[in-house]
Scaffold this active site. Structure first.
Site, PDB file in Angstrom:
ATOM      1  N   TYR A  36      -2.709   0.596  10.091  1.00  9.77           N
ATOM      2  CA  TYR A  36      -2.734  -0.331   8.793  1.00  9.77           C
ATOM      3  C   TYR A  36      -1.355   0.130   7.839  1.00  9.77           C
ATOM      4  CZ  TYR A  36      -3.748  -0.971   3.755  1.00  9.77           C
ATOM      5  OH  TYR A  36      -3.784  -1.533   2.583  1.00  9.77           O
ATOM      6  N   SER A  63       0.933  -1.347   0.010  1.00  8.22           N
ATOM      7  CA  SER A  63      -0.310   0.163  -0.061  1.00  8.22           C
ATOM      8  C   SER A  63       0.875   1.128  -0.027  1.00  8.22           C
ATOM      9  CB  SER A  63      -0.696   0.064   1.192  1.00  8.22           C
ATOM     10  OG  SER A  63      -1.405   1.253   1.418  1.00  8.22           O
ATOM     11  N   LYS A  74       1.601  -2.628   6.749  1.00  6.78           N
ATOM     12  CA  LYS A  74       2.121  -3.169   5.358  1.00  6.78           C
ATOM     13  C   LYS A  74       3.663  -2.670   5.363  1.00  6.78           C
ATOM     14  CE  LYS A  74      -1.623  -4.357   3.496  1.00  6.78           C
ATOM     15  NZ  LYS A  74      -1.772  -5.618   2.855  1.00  6.78           N
TER      16      LYS A  74
HETATM   17  C1  WQD Z   1      -9.883   8.869   0.617  1.00  6.45           C
HETATM   18  C2  WQD Z   1      -9.925  10.588   0.956  1.00  6.45           C
HETATM   19  C3  WQD Z   1     -10.393  10.839   3.172  1.00  6.45           C
HETATM   20  C4  WQD Z   1     -14.325   8.803   3.255  1.00  6.45           C
HETATM   21  C5  WQD Z   1      -7.097   3.818   1.199  1.00  6.45           C
HETATM   22  C6  WQD Z   1      -7.287   2.427   1.434  1.00  6.45           C
HETATM   23  C7  WQD Z   1      -6.142   1.791   1.856  1.00  6.45           C
HETATM   24  C8  WQD Z   1      -4.995   2.261   1.031  1.00  6.45           C
HETATM   25  C9  WQD Z   1      -4.822   3.929   0.450  1.00  6.45           C
HETATM   26  C10 WQD Z   1      -4.669   0.364  -0.373  1.00  6.45           C
HETATM   27  C11 WQD Z   1      -9.407  10.963   2.323  1.00  6.45           C
HETATM   28  C12 WQD Z   1     -11.436  11.052   2.392  1.00  6.45           C
HETATM   29  C13 WQD Z   1     -12.890   9.214   3.021  1.00  6.45           C
HETATM   30  C14 WQD Z   1     -15.135   9.816   3.596  1.00  6.45           C
HETATM   31  C15 WQD Z   1     -13.874  11.494   3.097  1.00  6.45           C
HETATM   32  N1  WQD Z   1      -5.014   1.541  -0.320  1.00  6.45           N
HETATM   33  N2  WQD Z   1     -12.860  10.541   2.774  1.00  6.45           N
HETATM   34  N3  WQD Z   1     -14.874  10.840   3.429  1.00  6.45           N
HETATM   35  O1  WQD Z   1      -7.562   6.715   3.522  1.00  6.45           O
HETATM   36  O2  WQD Z   1      -6.609   7.270   1.221  1.00  6.45           O
HETATM   37  O3  WQD Z   1      -6.810   4.641   2.320  1.00  6.45           O
HETATM   38  O4  WQD Z   1      -5.895   4.215   0.180  1.00  6.45           O
HETATM   39  O5  WQD Z   1      -3.797  -0.123   0.215  1.00  6.45           O
HETATM   40  O6  WQD Z   1      -6.382   0.588   1.843  1.00  6.45           O
HETATM   41  O7  WQD Z   1      -8.106   2.671   2.620  1.00  6.45           O
HETATM   42  O8  WQD Z   1      -8.743   6.093   1.304  1.00  6.45           O
HETATM   43  O9  WQD Z   1     -11.168   6.135   0.730  1.00  6.45           O
HETATM   44  O10 WQD Z   1     -10.709   6.185   3.061  1.00  6.45           O
HETATM   45  O11 WQD Z   1     -10.179   8.185   1.935  1.00  6.45           O
HETATM   46  O12 WQD Z   1     -13.790  12.845   2.998  1.00  6.45           O
HETATM   47  O13 WQD Z   1     -16.354   9.447   3.980  1.00  6.45           O
HETATM   48  O14 WQD Z   1     -11.434  10.768   1.102  1.00  6.45           O
HETATM   49  O15 WQD Z   1     -10.175  11.800   4.144  1.00  6.45           O
HETATM   50  O16 WQD Z   1      -8.759  12.219   1.906  1.00  6.45           O
HETATM   51  P1  WQD Z   1      -7.304   6.142   2.386  1.00  6.45           P
HETATM   52  P2  WQD Z   1     -10.382   6.624   1.695  1.00  6.45           P
END
Ligand code: WQD
Length: 343
Positions: free
Chosen positions: A154, A129, A158
């Site tokens: 998390y 990741s 990784k």
């Molecule tokens: C993305 C953006 C949130 C939900 C993911 C995977 C992780 C890894 C990395 C593979 C952030 C914002 C989110 C919501 C929001 N990938 N958000 N409202 O945290 O980057 O991690 O990618 O391994 O497995 O989880 O992804 O989709 O949770 O968030 O504003 O209800 O969207 O703050 O900026 P994240 P995410």
């Protein structure tokens, strides 16, 4: 080369796993799914068969259990290689349940490698990741970018898993490719498989879809005060089918003469960053549906911005993304509408 090579796909019933099983079948491999349904639902295998015309073997297995994993290898093996997806993956959730993440994500890898060794299986594709980078100082981030302390348990799991694989490759007969996913999202064009989070979605794209379909009242945008053009955080959203195809390329790498370099690391991204508001705009544009959202406080564990330099994967794996954020939103919305019509 792929002629019926038998590939164990742990977590193969899940989001990226199921899409990878489809691409493995298309490419002539013989995938076997092992999954414990901790973050997926039964019925995915039927839809994989509807898409490909082939039904992969399935075993309900908790990879954290060495005895269950050994039984899996005895009953479904011998395997030529393993693709290891089985892990928990929500950044936000890992902040609240660190021990669950350490036990599951690290325990499953150790158990798997042990059983692989007992069964003389020496090829591994590992699901890593971009969260291993923490908040990079320089963007885009390359595989040589020094890793910082990950912002969430998390991401730390990784980082530790990559180290474990590195160390085992040094002293044992193991060849690995670790793929650092950026933000996988979207769904298969058939709308028969896609992201199906159990309970309240942690990730942005499924939350957008469930808000738009009426399952959630409002999308909370976590943070509008980041140092970015529109104040919302930036990520590199990559279509899950592009991610799946990269796993086929990674397998081919392990069978090519280039391999035997221990644990090779590749970024899987598009090379382009999009903010949360840009992602929302892409959804509204492609779906013609207005989204109800509001900007709230930042989520703990989140970094501000990250996107990939993908030149290594482009060059060494002969892989590049073919789909963009509009394709992600279009396919995810079709999938959400399929789910709504099949409740
Ligand atoms: C993305 C953006 C949130 C939900 C993911 C995977 C992780 C890894 C990395 C593979 C952030 C914002 C989110 C919501 C929001 N990938 N958000 N409202 O945290 O980057 O991690 O990618 O391994 O497995 O989880 O992804 O989709 O949770 O968030 O504003 O209800 O969207 O703050 O900026 P994240 P995410």
């Amino acid at each position: 080369m792929s002629d019926k090579l038998k590939i164990l796909v742990t977590g193969g019933n899940g989001f990226i796993g199921s899409h990878t099983v489809v691409e493995l079948l298309h490419a002539g491999y013989n995938p076997v799914i092992a999954d414990n349904f901790s973050n997926s639902s039964p019925g995915i295998v039927e839809n994989i068969e509807r898409i490909t015309g082939k039904r992969p073997a399935f075993s309900e297995t908790d990879i954290c259990s060495e005895s269950e994993t050994q039984k899996l290898f005895l009953e479904h093996g011998p395997f030529d290689a393993v693709i290891h997806f089985a892990a928990f993956k929500a950044v936000g959730e890992s902040m609240e349940k660190p021990l669950m993440y350490y036990h599951n994500n690290i325990g499953s890898l150790i158990s798997l490698i042990r059983v692989m060794q007992q069964n003389q299986v020496s090829k591994l594709v590992f699901s890593s990741s971009c969260t291993v980078y923490g908040q990079p100082d320089i963007l885009p981030v390359t595989e040589k970018t020094p890793l910082k302390s990950a912002a969430s348990p998390y991401g730390k799991t990784k980082q530790l898993c990559e180290e474990i694989i590195n160390d085992v490759c040094t002293v044992e007969k193991l060849d690995a490719v670790s793929l650092r996913y950026f933000n996988p999202a979207g769904a298969h064009e058939s709308a028969l498989i896609g992201e199906l989070p159990l309970g309240i979605p942690n990730n942005l794209v499924p939350f957008i879809m469930q808000t738009a379909i009426g399952k959630r009242e409002v999308l909370n945008v976590f943070g509008g005060d980041y140092n970015t053009p529109d104040g919302t955080a930036i990520r590199d959203y990559i279509h899950v089918v592009d991610v799946a195809k990269a796993h086929v390329s990674a397998l081919q790498r392990l069978y090519s003469q280039h391999s035997h370099n221990g644990n090779e690391i590749f970024n899987l991204g598009t090379g382009k960053g999009n903010s949360v508001l840009e992602a929302i705009n892409s959804f509204e544009k492609t779906s013609g549906t207005k989204l109800n959202y509001k900007i709230v406080a930042r989520r703990s564990g989140d970094i501000e911005k990250v996107w990939a330099d993908t030149s290594m994967a482009n060059k060494e794996l002969g892989w590049k993304t073919e789909l963009d954020i509009d394709d992600i939103m279009r396919s995810a919305w079709n999938w959400e509408k399929y789910l709504a019509s099949n409740v």
